[in-house]
Write a protein that holds these residues in place. Structure first.
Motif, short mmCIF file in Angstrom:
data_model
loop_
_atom_site.label_atom_id
_atom_site.label_comp_id
_atom_site.label_asym_id
_atom_site.label_seq_id
_atom_site.Cartn_x
_atom_site.Cartn_y
_atom_site.Cartn_z
N UNK A 152 53.79 16.68 -79.63
CA UNK A 152 52.41 16.64 -80.10
C UNK A 152 52.26 17.45 -81.38
N UNK A 153 52.86 18.65 -81.36
CA UNK A 153 52.78 19.52 -82.53
C UNK A 153 53.36 18.83 -83.76
N UNK A 154 54.52 18.23 -83.57
CA UNK A 154 55.18 17.59 -84.69
C UNK A 154 54.33 16.46 -85.27
N UNK A 155 53.79 15.64 -84.39
CA UNK A 155 52.94 14.55 -84.86
C UNK A 155 51.69 15.09 -85.54
N UNK A 156 51.19 16.19 -85.02
CA UNK A 156 49.99 16.78 -85.60
C UNK A 156 50.30 17.34 -86.99
N UNK A 157 51.51 17.86 -87.16
CA UNK A 157 51.89 18.33 -88.49
C UNK A 157 52.00 17.17 -89.46
N UNK A 158 52.60 16.09 -88.96
CA UNK A 158 52.82 14.94 -89.86
C UNK A 158 51.50 14.23 -90.18
N UNK A 159 50.67 14.07 -89.17
CA UNK A 159 49.40 13.36 -89.35
C UNK A 159 48.30 14.17 -88.71
N UNK A 160 47.82 15.15 -89.44
CA UNK A 160 46.87 16.07 -88.82
C UNK A 160 45.56 15.38 -88.45
#
Lengths: 225, 225, 225, 225
Positions: free
Chosen positions: D110-118
């Motif tokens: 989740x964190x990674x996706x949030x970094x990529x597409x906040x």
DNA sequence: AATGAATGAGCCTTCATTCAT
DNA sequence: GATGAATGAAGGCTCATTCAT
């Protein structure tokens, strides 16, 4: 502006009825779910919700139309099995014609369009539904010809009769639907149907008898009139 | 990479041929000018250019198909007018069936689809083209029944015969086109056609005779086989 | 209100550029062709016309962004092959960082989103594009470690360096894009990049040297197992 | 067919767990509440009911995943504070890696996706959660470098280490989740993790030592400027 | 407390048509 | 005479949300 949530299946029923009508009038591809839903007073998403797709609605609406139609017009036309084969043939022909011509029923318009431009979606449903009709007719003709229902001549006669029922009536349907409201135009058409059924029965019985092999003493009492 | 500007009418011809094929396969609405032009190796704008619209191309392509088909299969089936009415009827039925079943000709597929889902665009063209066929048939049946072509019973019999020609053959067409290449599948189908024409002729002649009023001396020599 | 048909490829270029920007900002799924076309001042159907689908546009726009970026920032950072391995490593790191941080280039934003939420559409394109970059880095590290590029330790060091380039810079990009216009924010960031590249180069060279096998005078105090 | 109303919080728990998994796999925007509810065996309206909105569920599910993950993997890796700084660094790196790679935990996906597409929805929650992790690492590096945790060089080294933990492991996660069942694939990955942690620790300790200011016995051959 | 039914907005795509060349 | 490029109007479908029960 929500709809009332009466019993939860009302929308589904409305969609089936509206779909039958629209699909019969326009065919699968040209019918739009927007128009169906407008007529059913439902939201376009309701089709996805209740049926999953336009395709599934198409199949369901045909089954629905076919079932309803068969309930109104039993295959044997209400002729008891004790009646003569000629009378039973007349009964079947008349019942089939009435099913075809009934403006309330949409199955034959859909069927016709599906024959002309197959979507492939109804193949199975039609197969299942039409088979018993054809088989009943073939049995009867086999009885008249004293041959097995699978016999080639029986099949040819069956085809001749079916074609005489379909051909003129799909035309009549269209002519009728091109006019205005059905209420006024219903009775005269039903009269026509009986006359037509008489003709087809007499015409076809003569055709069948001409094929009957070895009965020199064949009687000539026909049905109808 | 322009096309060669041969004579300026080549593209038009290609479009007519391609349109007939595609319209026959898909019907008016589902056929796309993109596909037609792809097959005709022409630009999509060429249709607007040569015919003005998809609708006009549709009408033109049907006229084209019909004319070509009629050239190949004369209405009377090549039977001389001096032959007996029974033989001439058989000739007409066989010719009609061959026209319907010919995989090269697209007019009947288009016609069938137009009957099932009328666009209205072909109404006039079909009317003009079909009328003579129906009239010729009615004349012949009138001769057999000793009545005027406009007589109700003549019309009914005409309908019975036409329906027997159309019904089974449009199915046969579809079954055929669903297979592979037409060349190999042609002969067996033509055989079927003759057999079918024999059946319809015999079946219908019997039906017609059964309606013939009061001529005790009617002969029984049938046509076919 | 038609567009001018200047040279026929202008719309296509505009779409590629706009797509790169929007896809970089929103990712494939959340980007809408409506927004892309609005920015490219094109009709939504233009995407279907020029690329066939949103998917194809995605792939094309990534290739376009990648190619343009590589033209601006050569892989070796402009360091001649005659320079020392340390200098060449520094050149590569700096070039990679500049490519990542350049606000004009969108390939890394797209790449990052694709890593986080793979669509699978870029798999092949990325594979082809990234492979040479990784290989060039591995060759250089192999030279420093006196081992083959496929050696496990070389791969680990390569990973360490790549991660140090990617990690901080994608954050920096986002921080930057969250601000306003790029013109004013560009120079200070490029300064940061050089400082960061210095750090990563020094940090990593030390890490690499710690692994170098046969220099008897290096210290070996490690941690773990 | 209602669900049993066990304790009223069961559905909530199921939703949190399912949401963590689905959000981790698809990201916020691409995850649909329909899928989450299907997996949680709950009604789609349950999310609005329990959490108010998809957004709120997203935040809650991340907090839930993060809390659970932190319970399993303490920040210090279980290394006592009396151990050497090197050992404690190794402990932290290993613990961080194990948290990232654990297929049961979804916080990093989740964190990674949030970094990529906040989405911006997790900004506060992540800030609160990640700060202590970064601070602990910075303290440790400050100890090794004999500088304050806020020092620029400490921050750079901290970044280098964090990037080396994130970069390769998110890839490993994806590779792993692309395979089949996690149970069988777990051990070999954990082995990899230890090996990777060893490498990163050794590599980074060397990098850190290279920055240590005035200890006369360090080597000084650097690159750049 | 919990849910089946229904909604409206938005997305991608297709298609016949029309310019400018 | 003929075409590549571009257009705008629909069409079917998905989805988060909201009621009435």
């Amino acid at each position: 502006m929500r709809k009332q949530r009466c019993d939860g299946q009302e929308t589904r029923q409305n969609l089936l009825a509206a779909a039958g009508e629209i699909f019969a009038r326009k065919g699968f591809r040209e019918a739009t779910i927007a128009e169906i839903c407008r007529q059913a007073e439902a939201n376009t998403a309701a089709i996805s919700y209740h049926f999953g797709s336009k395709e599934a609605l198409y199949v369901e609406s045909w089954r629905y139309s076919f079932t309803q139609s068969l309930k109104t017009y039993p295959l044997d036309g209400g002729i008891p099995t004790t009646a003569s084969a000629e009378e039973r043939l007349h009964g079947r022909i008349l019942a089939l014609m009435r099913r075809i011509i009934d403006p309330q029923s949409h199955e034959f318009d859909i069927f016709h369009k599906e024959m002309a431009s197959p979507t492939g979606l109804l193949a199975k449903a039609i197969q299942e539904s039409v088979e018993p009709i054809f088989m009943g007719l073939a049995l009867l003709i086999g009885e008249l010809l004293d041959k097995k229902p699978s016999d080639h001549e029986v099949q040819l006669c069956s085809m001749s009769i079916r074609a005489q029922c379909f051909g003129p009536l799909v035309h009549a349907r269209r002519r009728k639907s091109a006019e205005g409201l059905p209420p006024s135009g219903l009775e005269p058409l039903l009269e026509d149907v009986e006359q037509l059924a008489d003709h087809v029965t007499r015409f076809s019985l003569a055709g069948i008898r001409a094929l009957r092999p070895l009965h020199p003493h064949q009687s000539n009492n026909e049905v109808g009139s």
